[in-house]
Write a protein that holds these residues in place. Structure first.
Motif, PDB file in Angstrom:
ATOM      1  N   ALA A 221      -5.066   7.092   2.592  1.00 14.89           N
ATOM      2  CA  ALA A 221      -3.738   7.643   2.317  1.00 14.89           C
ATOM      3  C   ALA A 221      -2.660   6.567   2.417  1.00 14.89           C
ATOM      4  O   ALA A 221      -1.598   6.692   1.802  1.00 14.89           O
ATOM      5  CB  ALA A 221      -3.438   8.786   3.288  1.00 14.89           C
ATOM      6  N   ALA A 222      -2.920   5.518   3.184  1.00 16.38           N
ATOM      7  CA  ALA A 222      -1.892   4.495   3.434  1.00 16.38           C
ATOM      8  C   ALA A 222      -1.409   3.848   2.142  1.00 16.38           C
ATOM      9  O   ALA A 222      -0.235   3.475   2.020  1.00 16.38           O
ATOM     10  CB  ALA A 222      -2.439   3.439   4.387  1.00 16.38           C
ATOM     11  N   SER A 223      -2.293   3.739   1.154  1.00 19.55           N
ATOM     12  CA  SER A 223      -1.912   3.052  -0.089  1.00 19.55           C
ATOM     13  C   SER A 223      -0.865   3.839  -0.875  1.00 19.55           C
ATOM     14  O   SER A 223      -0.191   3.286  -1.745  1.00 19.55           O
ATOM     15  CB  SER A 223      -3.153   2.833  -0.961  1.00 19.55           C
ATOM     16  N   GLU A 224      -0.731   5.145  -0.575  1.00 19.77           N
ATOM     17  CA  GLU A 224       0.215   5.986  -1.331  1.00 19.77           C
ATOM     18  C   GLU A 224       1.539   6.171  -0.598  1.00 19.77           C
ATOM     19  O   GLU A 224       2.405   6.911  -1.060  1.00 19.77           O
ATOM     20  CB  GLU A 224      -0.417   7.365  -1.604  1.00 19.77           C
ATOM     21  N   VAL A 225       1.679   5.554   0.562  1.00 18.25           N
ATOM     22  CA  VAL A 225       2.926   5.703   1.323  1.00 18.25           C
ATOM     23  C   VAL A 225       4.073   5.104   0.518  1.00 18.25           C
ATOM     24  O   VAL A 225       3.961   4.023  -0.045  1.00 18.25           O
ATOM     25  CB  VAL A 225       2.806   5.008   2.702  1.00 18.25           C
ATOM     26  N   GLY A 226       5.187   5.837   0.474  1.00 21.04           N
ATOM     27  CA  GLY A 226       6.338   5.399  -0.302  1.00 21.04           C
ATOM     28  C   GLY A 226       6.328   5.919  -1.725  1.00 21.04           C
ATOM     29  O   GLY A 226       7.296   5.762  -2.459  1.00 21.04           O
ATOM     30  N   LYS A 227       5.214   6.591  -2.112  1.00 26.12           N
ATOM     31  CA  LYS A 227       5.112   7.111  -3.481  1.00 26.12           C
ATOM     32  C   LYS A 227       5.127   8.634  -3.515  1.00 26.12           C
ATOM     33  O   LYS A 227       5.316   9.226  -4.567  1.00 26.12           O
ATOM     34  CB  LYS A 227       3.811   6.625  -4.144  1.00 26.12           C
ATOM     35  N   GLU A 228       4.869   9.276  -2.375  1.00 27.10           N
ATOM     36  CA  GLU A 228       4.731  10.737  -2.352  1.00 27.10           C
ATOM     37  C   GLU A 228       5.706  11.361  -1.371  1.00 27.10           C
ATOM     38  O   GLU A 228       5.943  10.814  -0.288  1.00 27.10           O
ATOM     39  CB  GLU A 228       3.287  11.125  -1.993  1.00 27.10           C
ATOM     40  N   GLU A 229       6.226  12.523  -1.749  1.00 22.11           N
ATOM     41  CA  GLU A 229       7.299  13.174  -0.985  1.00 22.11           C
ATOM     42  C   GLU A 229       6.850  13.542   0.430  1.00 22.11           C
ATOM     43  O   GLU A 229       7.569  13.328   1.405  1.00 22.11           O
ATOM     44  CB  GLU A 229       7.761  14.421  -1.752  1.00 22.11           C
ATOM     45  N   PHE A 230       5.659  14.090   0.566  1.00 24.79           N
ATOM     46  CA  PHE A 230       5.181  14.500   1.894  1.00 24.79           C
ATOM     47  C   PHE A 230       5.033  13.288   2.814  1.00 24.79           C
ATOM     48  O   PHE A 230       5.462  13.307   3.963  1.00 24.79           O
ATOM     49  CB  PHE A 230       3.838  15.229   1.754  1.00 24.79           C
ATOM     50  N   LEU A 231       4.436  12.224   2.302  1.00 27.67           N
ATOM     51  CA  LEU A 231       4.250  11.018   3.116  1.00 27.67           C
ATOM     52  C   LEU A 231       5.595  10.370   3.437  1.00 27.67           C
ATOM     53  O   LEU A 231       5.770   9.781   4.509  1.00 27.67           O
ATOM     54  CB  LEU A 231       3.333  10.024   2.408  1.00 27.67           C
ATOM     55  N   ASP A 232       6.560  10.504   2.525  1.00 26.79           N
ATOM     56  CA  ASP A 232       7.901   9.983   2.807  1.00 26.79           C
ATOM     57  C   ASP A 232       8.550  10.743   3.957  1.00 26.79           C
ATOM     58  O   ASP A 232       9.217  10.163   4.811  1.00 26.79           O
ATOM     59  CB  ASP A 232       8.791  10.089   1.564  1.00 26.79           C
ATOM     60  N   ARG A 233       8.360  12.062   3.962  1.00 24.64           N
ATOM     61  CA  ARG A 233       8.899  12.866   5.078  1.00 24.64           C
ATOM     62  C   ARG A 233       8.210  12.509   6.383  1.00 24.64           C
ATOM     63  O   ARG A 233       8.807  12.539   7.450  1.00 24.64           O
ATOM     64  CB  ARG A 233       8.725  14.354   4.809  1.00 24.64           C
TER      65      ARG A 233
END
Length: 1394
Positions: free
Chosen positions: A892-904
């Motif tokens: 999941a770390a590779s998608e940080v900054g790209k997805e709303e849930f991970l941004d929250r």
């Protein structure tokens, strides 16, 4: 699109609850006078409903509330429903004994303060008065999730109160062949019941107001015979003879005015009569056969099947809807009541609508529409509606009613029990009541089974079928296949039983329309269902072919050619759908479930269809396809209509009063059920459309004819459409799956644990994570999501778009239910950026369901990939599969900054140091793993995160600290030390070092602690251990010993000695126990050993300051009471201790221990006592040898020892037997010279002997010890022992004389003087230590004249006493004699000299 939301047809959605049935209160009423006579027949079951006037107002207590009921024989079951809140005590079953309720005989009236039920039976009329909900709940603001129903207080109603019921009088009597009735409240509160009279016409029974006294009256509304003939004309004998009077009403309705009521009677002579109740006169008679085209047959038959309904609109007036029944045909006529001058009325014919259905069950009228419910020839339910003003062609709109569950087919390899259970308990399949009744029958009518939860019911069903199966088995052994056949047989038997009861309970009894909200319901025998608008795509797909062909193309799209293309395309899809067998359909289901590409499954199904095309369906499809001008465009339009992919919207905040008013809208269990079943229905239909569309696209790809491909459309366009259809199909499959998947019950402790984990992730304040309420009936996960999360989002979004004030907003059910469903689908849509649904599943602990959801989503959905991996990691954590969880978190770390849930997830708090998004993400995950207690995973993830933090030393320090902490927790001491040394932050490094020291000490892993190299950290380690040593309890922690070992390991013996000496000092001061004294001695010995290992010139240490406040590294400065920093104490003088000083201290410590061992009570004071104090304690304890040894070492006088021993001798001499016994203990502790005696010696003798030996052994200047002993004895009045007198006479007779005088011992003094003079004169001179007596040749002698003068003075002062006088004289005489001798000796001496 011209009519995207055209309400062309409706879907029926069941409102039946799962789980235990609602608690129904049973009430029985026995009206006095009512009897079960032979003529009292049973009427057909009926149903009805009532809507509150303010049910469409947003700011109202009765918003979205209504009452519905079912009558069956003598029983009336009433239920109040709300779409907003769960009503308590909302179901009542009223049994009116010996009576039968008339069909349609229940009427509900509403006043400002009351809700009044008016009930008609074949013998009685009843009035039930209940408080209005607005009076029960004063506030207009509805914020609770539950509220009391209007029926809460029905138990308090006195049913036998004569003012609230009355027997129907025998004259005129109730007509036996008509069940018509009407009831209303007058403006004065009187209850009026209009009933068909046995003699024809109507009679009205009036009950006085419920709160006033009065009499019951009966008024008959009947025309005179002449008037009747004038108005009605000739009446066939057939009608009069067989069916009673011609004006017998078959249907009655009432329209209330302010001070009157118009009563409309549709009579069996096909005439409609209108009566004024106030004037008791007939205002109008209309012959309805005039509006029937072919009426010759009808005139000869009684109109017993006619129905009448009214609908009133303030703007349009009163509408009358009449159903004229004739065999195999029927006609609806709609009229508007028109008033003329002089109080005359007429009917304005609006519309006539013809139907071919056989049996009309019920119909409902609104000012614009007619809704009708029929049974067809096969007894199947048909519901249709029509707008009678706009629909000139007379085309009825379809309502797609809910079909019964399908038969179950068992495939090879499937467990029959599991397959049947899955089908029986699939949400939306069977009602709880049907399953219970089937179970009751299957259990052979045992005890009545009530109030089982969904899971309990499942267990009971399994048990009942298994018991039945086992009871039928006669053989002990049979093959697995035979057992399987038996299973299928018994489960199919039970399933058939359930189907039978489901069919019975699904039998519709009436339609219920809410004129205020336009809500349409179907009232069935066992439950309630709602009719909701059907979207355009579903409408086209579900519509039968004959209706599809008559659709007005212009109402589909503005572009007529496109409309025709879409209709042809849907016809092709219908042809494919009808050709697909159960096995083929299952093939697509399995492909979706097993994550196989749907395109491949569609291709396989197409091949099977072509191979098994017996009815030339493919040819028909080919011909239809040729009619489509642009198939690619048509397919694209259809896909666009079904695609709910949207952009992420930012919510707008609403005022508090708006949020509170909307907080419960559509929040009840019933509304949640209906909305989510609507979503399930849409998903099911759309899945079939997409499946058929995929197959059709595969067919189009096979066709090479350019004309069929729409004028040379590219092959690539077809492929693109195919790849757009496939995710669409999978999305609907997933939504359908979620709509049928039940949520799990979650224990409270799991919820609390989950909330704790979410608080670590800082997600608890998001709206998707409201705590999951426990519900009485099982919910699907979509229902859970809608109730807890989506509903508030949707309602807020819908009402934020409207600029109307809340008080002016009127609720419209068809529009709202369509809008809510259309808003819910994007929230569930897998490829939308919003992530509320999976987040809600996580927040509600639905981990199994969430895992399955992500599994179905993963292969094809490329949105929120990282968020899904993160949630999968959470699931694995809960399941105890930590390493799988870690893999997911890392992915999941590779998608940080790209997805709303991970941004929250990674948003930083105010004032928080912000690092890179990925490091923030790792920090959150590390916290989560930490609180769950998975240190190995924390270490792995932190090690990975360090590679991300190469340029960020602060993050590196944090991660290294984290690694250190968890290695330490796991007991990996070397790895912990290594992590510590790599920490770039010196402050954190010092903290870690301190923690390492403390933890290893607590674990007693001291060897590791001592042997670590501590490169560049040596002084810090020493400082930490020293500060810990000085800060903690000495007996529970061994930091000094650790520090000693630390220095010894590094050959730093002087520091080791200093540590042990300080340890010994503090032990003496702080640990006042025997064990403390033992340790003190050992400490001093260790310190001595250390100094002996050093060359003599370096064998010294600096004495630690006694009672000093040691500064700890990093400690805050000490402050005074007013907060100011306290002054630093001035530097003390430095004392150097050498080896001999340590040896003295060591001896002192040993003596302290000896003292404490002899007398434990002294341990509390001995530790820090000075040598002088220790001597006193030793003397007190009787350890005189030890005391003397201590005095000699520290060069102290022995006076306290001799005084103490003398005092003990006195005590022994004066004491009793107990003192003697006790004395042996301390006497034994002192070394006595062995003396052979002939008699047994007492303790007193031994004590005196010890004293004597000490006086002999230890000489002192001026014989001080003799002096102090004698002084002690004399001060206590103890006579001096002869040996003592004799020994002191030898050394200092003069001092003895002075002591005698001091203590007034005159006789002893006289004796001493006399003896002493005699000794000087040569008599016994050896006893006084005089070598040679008085003579001229001997050395000079002397007398203590001063003392003798004091003696003489004392004796002379008491001359009256003869004894004193005699003593005085003796001394005088002896002195005179002595003077003479001295005189002679002096002369001799002088003579010799001369």
């Amino acid at each position: 699109m011209a009519a995207a939301l055209a309400e062309r047809s409706c879907l029926e959605l069941s409102g039946a609850e799962r789980g235990p049935r609602r608690r129904v209160r049973e009430l029985a009423l026995s009206p006095p006078g009512a009897s079960a006579g032979p003529g009292a027949g049973r009427y057909a079951d009926s149903a009805g409903g009532f809507c509150y006037q303010e049910s469409a107002q947003l700011v109202s207590v009765t918003r979205n509330r209504f009452i519905h009921w079912i009558t069956s024989g003598d029983t009336l079951e009433l239920v109040e429903e709300s779409l907003d809140i769960n009503l308590l005590n909302n179901a009542v079953r009223l049994k009116i004994q010996n009576c039968s309720l008339l069909p349609g005989g229940v009427h509900v009236c509403e006043t400002q303060n009351l809700v009044v039920l008016l009930i008609v039976t074949n013998q009685t009329v009843h009035r039930l008065v209940l408080p209005h909900p607005a009076r029960m709940y004063r506030s207009e603001l509805i914020t609770e999730g539950q509220m009391q129903s209007v029926f809460t207080d029905i138990g308090k109603v006195n049913f036998r109160d004569p003012s609230n019921y009355h027997l129907i009088p025998s004259i005129p009597g109730l007509a036996s062949n008509s069940t018509a009735s009407a009831a209303w409240l007058s403006s004065d509160g009187e209850a009026l019941f209009a009933l068909p009279s046995a003699s024809g016409g109507i009679f009205v029974l009036k009950l006085p107001p419920h709160d006033a006294h009065g009499v019951v009256s009966v008024v008959e509304l009947k025309q005179s015979s002449v008037m009747q003939r004038l108005l009605t004309g000739w009446m066939p004998t057939a009608i009069r003879g067989d069916h009673g009077p011609s004006d017998l009403p078959v249907s009655l309705s009432v329209h209330c005015l302010e001070h009157d009521a118009f009563l409309f009677a549709l009579c069996q002579d096909h005439k409609l009569r209108m009566w004024s109740y106030k004037d008791q006169m007939c205002l109008m008679v209309a012959d309805l056969l005039e509006f029937v085209p072919v009426n010759k047959d009808m005139r000869l038959a009684a109109g017993t099947g006619h129905r009448l309904r009214l609908a009133y609109s303030q703007s349009l007036g009163l509408y009358l809807g009449v159903y004229m029944h004739a065999p195999k045909r029927g006609q609806f006529c709609v009229f508007q009541l028109v008033s003329t001058e002089s109080n005359r009325y007429s009917l304005d014919h609006i519309s006539s609508l013809f139907t071919s259905q056989e049996t009309l069950v019920d119909f409902a009228l609104t000012p614009a529409e007619i809704w009708a419910l029929w049974y067809d020839d096969e007894n199947q339910t048909l519901v249709k509606y029509i707008n009678f003003e706009q629909n000139i062609a007379g085309q009825w709109n379809q309502v797609f009613v809910q079909s019964l569950p399908e038969e179950v087919t068992i495939r090879d390899g499937e467990d029959p029990r599991e397959t049947y259970l899955e089908s029986l308990f699939m949400p939306g399949q069977f009602t709880n009541a049907a399953l219970l009744k089937a179970l009751q029958i299957f259990s052979r009518g045992g005890e009545r089974i009530m109030d089982l939860t969904w899971d309990e019911l499942k267990k009971e069903v399994t048990l009942a079928v298994e018991n039945e199966l086992q009871g039928s088995v006669t053989e002990y052994e049979f093959s697995q296949e035979e057992f399987r056949q038996l299973q299928v047989e018994f489960w199919s038997k039970f399933y058939a039983c359930c189907l039978q009861y489901q069919e019975a309970l699904s039998r519709p009894l009436a339609l219920h329309l809410n004129p205020y909200t336009n809500m349409a319901c179907l009232l069935k025998k066992g439950f309630l269902s709602f009719l909701v608008p059907c979207s355009l795509v579903d409408h086209l797909y579900l519509l039968p072919d004959k209706h599809l062909l008559t659709e007005d193309d212009s109402t589909i799209f503005d572009d007529l050619e496109m409309s025709r293309d879409v209709v042809c395309l849907v016809q092709c899809l219908r042809l494919i759908g009808e050709s697909i067998s159960v096995e083929m359909a299952l093939e697509m289901e399995l492909a979706c479930s097993c994550l196989q590409p749907p395109e491949k499954a569609a291709e396989q199904i197409l091949e099977d269809l072509i191979a098994n095309d017996i009815e030339n369906v493919m040819e028909e499809i080919h011909s239809k396809l040729q009619e489509i001008r642009n198939p690619v465009h048509a397919i694209g339009v259809l896909i666009r209509e079904m695609d709910y992919e949207t952009e992420l919207e930012v919510e707008r905040a609403q005022p508090l009063n708006v949020r509170m008013n909307l907080s419960q809208l559509y929040g009840s269990g019933t509304a949640v059920n209906v909305v989510c079943r609507g979503v399930c229905k849409i998903a099911t239909i759309r899945f079939l459309i997409c499946r058929d569309l995929l197959i059709l696209q595969q067919l189009l790809l096979r066709l090479s004819d350019a004309m069929i491909l729409g004028g040379g459309q590219l092959f690539q366009s077809q492929q693109d459409l195919l790849h757009r259809t496939s995710p669409l199909l999978l999305s609907y499959y997933l939504i359908r799956w979620a709509s049928q998947r039940l949520a799990s019950d979650v224990p409270v402790d799991t919820l609390e644990s989950n909330l704790q984990h979410l608080s670590v992730l800082e997600l608890t304040d998001t709206s998707a994570l409201t705590p999951h309420k426990l519900v009485s009936s099982p919910q699907t996960i979509v229902e859970l999501f809608f109730q807890e999360v989506a509903r508030k989002h949707i309602i807020s979004h819908l009402f934020s778009q409207s600029g109307t004030a809340l008080s002016d907003t009127r609720l419209n059910w068809p529009h709202l239910i369509t809008a809510v469903t259309a808003e819910l689908l994007p929230l569930l849509w897998p490829s939308n950026p919003g992530f509320l649904f999976p987040e809600c599943l996580m927040g509600s602990c639905q981990y199994t369901q969430l895992q399955e959801y992500i599994r179905l989503l993963q292969p094809w959905c490329h949105v929120n990939v990282g968020s899904c991996r993160f949630l999968m990691g959470r699931c694995y954590l809960v399941m105890g599969e930590g390493h799988k969880a870690l893999d997911c978190f890392c992915q999941a770390a590779s998608e940080v900054g790209k997805e709303e849930f991970l941004d929250r997830l990674i948003r930083a708090e105010d004032g928080e140091m912000v690092s890179t998004p990925r490091l923030q993400y790792y920090d959150k995950v590390l916290r989560l793993l930490d609180i769950i207690g998975l240190p190995e995973l924390v270490i792995q993830l932190a090690t990975l995160a360090i590679t991300e933090a190469a340029d960020d030393w602060r993050s590196q320090a944090t991660l290294r600290t984290c690694i250190f902490k968890h290695h330490l927790d796991l007991g990996h001491n070397s790895q912990a030390y290594e992590a510590l040394t790599q920490n770039p932050d010196s402050g954190r490094q010092l903290d870690c070092l301190r923690q390492l020291v403390v933890v290893l000490c607590e674990r007693s892993q001291l060897q590791d602690l001592v042997e670590f190299p501590y490169v560049n950290l040596h002084n810090e380690v020493v400082g930490i251990i020293e500060s810990r040593a000085r800060a903690v309890d000495l007996m529970t922690h061994n930091y000094y010993e650790l520090l000693y070992a630390f220095h010894i390991y590094r050959h730093n013996y002087r520091k080791a000695g200093t540590v042990m000496f300080e340890y010994g000092m503090r032990l003496g001061r702080e640990v006042r126990t025997l064990r403390g004294l033992q340790k003190q001695g050992n400490c001093y010995l260790a310190a001595i050993n250390c100094l002996r290992l050093i060359r003599p010139e370096y064998a010294w240490i600096v004495q630690p300051a006694s009672g000093a406040v040691y500064e700890r590294p990093g400690a805050s400065p000490k402050r005074s009471h007013d907060g100011e920093c306290a002054a630093v104490p001035a530097a003390r003088q430095i004392d150097i201790l050498e080896l001999k000083d340590l040896e003295k201290e060591c001896m002192l410590a040993r003596i302290r221990l000896t003292l404490a061992q002899h007398d434990p009570s002294t341990a509390a004071v001995a530790g820090s006592s000075s040598p002088e104090e220790i001597v006193a304690l030793l003397v007190q304890a009787g350890l005189f040898d030890t005391a003397i040894s201590l005095c000699q070492t520290f060069r102290l006088p022995l006076t306290p020892v001799f005084e103490g021993l003398a005092f003990k001798c006195i005590n022994l001499q004066l004491g009793g037997e107990a003192a003697q016994t006790e004395a042996w203990d301390w006497l034994a502790a002192n070394q006595l010279s062995s003396v052979i005696t002939t008699k047994e010696s007492s303790a007193t003798d031994e004590a005196w002997r010890l004293l004597s030996s000490y006086l002999d052994r230890y000489k002192s200047q001026n014989h001080l010890y003799h002096h102090c002993v004698i002084s002690k004895l004399l001060s206590h009045g103890v006579p001096l022992p002869n040996w003592l007198i004799n020994s002191y006479k030898k050394v200092d007779a003069a001092e003895l004389l002075r002591l005698y005088l001091n203590y007034a011992l005159l006789e002893e003094a006289v004796d001493l003087v006399l003896e002493y003079v005699d000794a000087l004169l040569g008599k016994g001179h050896e006893h006084f230590g005089i070598e040679r007596p008085l003579s001229a040749v001997a050395p000079m002698v002397w007398l203590p004249y001063s003392a003798i003068d004091w003696l003489l003075q004392a004796l002379g002062e008491n001359t009256t006493n003869r004894h004193s006088a005699a003593l005085y004289q003796k001394v005088q005489d002896k002195l005179e004699d002595y003077q003479q001798k001295v005189d002679m000796a002096t002369r001799d001496l002088l003579f010799r000299r001369n």
